[in-house]
Design a protein around this motif. Structure first.
Motif, short mmCIF file in Angstrom:
data_model
loop_
_atom_site.label_atom_id
_atom_site.label_comp_id
_atom_site.label_asym_id
_atom_site.label_seq_id
_atom_site.Cartn_x
_atom_site.Cartn_y
_atom_site.Cartn_z
N CYS A 21 0.85 -1.19 0.00
CA CYS A 21 0.00 0.00 0.00
C CYS A 21 0.89 1.25 0.00
O CYS A 21 2.11 1.16 0.20
CB CYS A 21 -0.95 0.00 1.20
N ASN A 23 1.44 3.53 2.10
CA ASN A 23 2.24 3.71 3.33
C ASN A 23 3.41 2.73 3.37
O ASN A 23 4.55 3.13 3.64
CB ASN A 23 1.38 3.45 4.57
N GLU A 228 -11.36 2.10 4.33
CA GLU A 228 -9.93 2.35 4.09
C GLU A 228 -9.24 1.24 3.27
O GLU A 228 -8.44 1.52 2.38
CB GLU A 228 -9.23 2.50 5.43
N ARG A 231 -10.19 1.71 -0.30
CA ARG A 231 -9.54 2.93 -0.81
C ARG A 231 -8.07 2.71 -1.12
O ARG A 231 -7.53 3.30 -2.05
CB ARG A 231 -9.60 4.03 0.26
N ARG A 232 -7.42 1.91 -0.27
CA ARG A 232 -5.99 1.66 -0.45
C ARG A 232 -5.72 0.52 -1.41
O ARG A 232 -4.57 0.16 -1.66
CB ARG A 232 -5.36 1.34 0.91
N THR A 272 -2.31 0.71 6.72
CA THR A 272 -2.97 1.47 5.65
C THR A 272 -3.41 2.86 6.09
O THR A 272 -3.83 3.68 5.27
CB THR A 272 -4.25 0.71 5.20
#
Ligand code: ZN
Ligand code: ZN
Length: 302
Positions: A21, A23, A228, A231-232, A272
């Motif tokens: 991801c 991050n 989330e 979204r990631r 994430t």
């Protein structure tokens, strides 16, 4: 009271071994300002000044062995064998909160606090964890809702507050009443109190009022938003389906708890979560609302 954050990430840690991801990729590449984190656990003692002080461990993550090595207070002090860890408290039976118990299997009797429900799922239904009890590594002390216990050797009192959580995915038998699946712990000594809530699905009025009495809250910061993972681009399960109230949104922890006078710290942060990126707008939003984001090795002295 002294609280040592041994690990501050949700299951998988940060970066997570198989995650790419934004991050995790950004941290590996040095492209974002963020710190690596191991999986969530804290150690607490009521007397920071005495060298002989004993510690309570809250949850035992898969990273526990390295976490103990990283914190000299938990290492053996005198005698051939021994540990400053006197007891372990479990908030639930999730694997990232209990797998580290297997790293405590060498002969060192410990007091183990968890609910009857967690004990059944983890130790009675599972022969691997059950062996820890059979070998008398752990002496189980059941935790009831709103019941206080003394941990004199650590100079602390502990109370469990049953909260809304999820049944672990490995539990295959139907569960009519999931109460006792997840608890928050209020811990206090003579001077100060904290509440530790690494996993919670719904924030009840009762929990808000308990947190309102405390000097510090260490709270579930797993996900910024309910969607989330999607979204990631790393999954479809929602934050709530995984047993975590998101930070953002009308029922989120930011809206429900930011008014508290307590020192407020997000922990159990999933890899994430945009708040891990120290330059993100989401990180600025939680800091503006008075929150800190826990890091491994953080010391909270109250
Ligand atoms: Zn977890
Ligand atoms: Zn990731």
């Amino acid at each position: 009271m002294r609280v040592r954050v041994l690990g501050s990430a949700a299951g998988g840690g940060f970066p997570q071994w198989n995650c790419n991801c934004a991050n995790c990729r950004g941290l590996r590449a040095g492209a974002i300002r963020a710190k690596p984190r191991s999986q969530c656990s804290i150690a607490v003692t009521g007397d920071a000044s005495r060298e002989s002080s004993k510690w309570m461990l809250l949850n035992a993550s898969p990273d526990l062995r390295a976490q103990i090595s990283s914190f000299p207070e938990l290492l053996p002090k005198d005698g051939a064998r021994g540990s400053s860890i006197a007891s372990v408290l479990l908030t639930d039976a999730e694997l990232d909160h209990v797998a580290g118990l297997l790293s405590l299997r060498e002969a060192q009797p410990l007091e183990l606090h968890c609910t009857r429900r967690v004990f059944e799922w983890l130790f009675e239904a599972n022969p691997v964890f059950g062996a820890l009890i059979e070998a008398s590594r752990f002496r189980w002390r059941p935790m009831e809702n709103r019941q206080s216990i003394e941990r004199d050797e650590a100079g602390l009192q502990v109370e469990a507050i049953f909260v809304g959580g999820k049944v672990p995915t490995y539990v295959k038998t139907p569960v009519d009443d999931p109460s006792g699946a997840t608890v928050a712990y209020k811990i206090h000594d003579r001077d100060a109190s904290i509440v530790y809530v690494p996993a919670i699905k719904r924030i009840s009025e009762e929990l808000v009022s308990v947190a309102g009495e405390c000097d510090c809250i260490l709270f579930d910061g797993s996900f910024w938003s309910d969607d989330e993972m999607a979204r990631r681009g790393v999954g479809t399960r929602t934050s709530l389906a995984m047993g975590h109230v998101p930070i953002d949104g009308p029922d989120g922890s930011l809206a429900r708890l930011s008014h508290l006078r307590a020192r407020k710290v997000y922990t159990h942060v999933n890899n994430t979560n945009p708040i891990l990126d120290e330059d993100s707008p989401e990180r600025r939003a939680v800091e503006r609302a008075g929150w800190e984001v826990a890091e491994d090795g953080m010391d909270i002295v109250l």
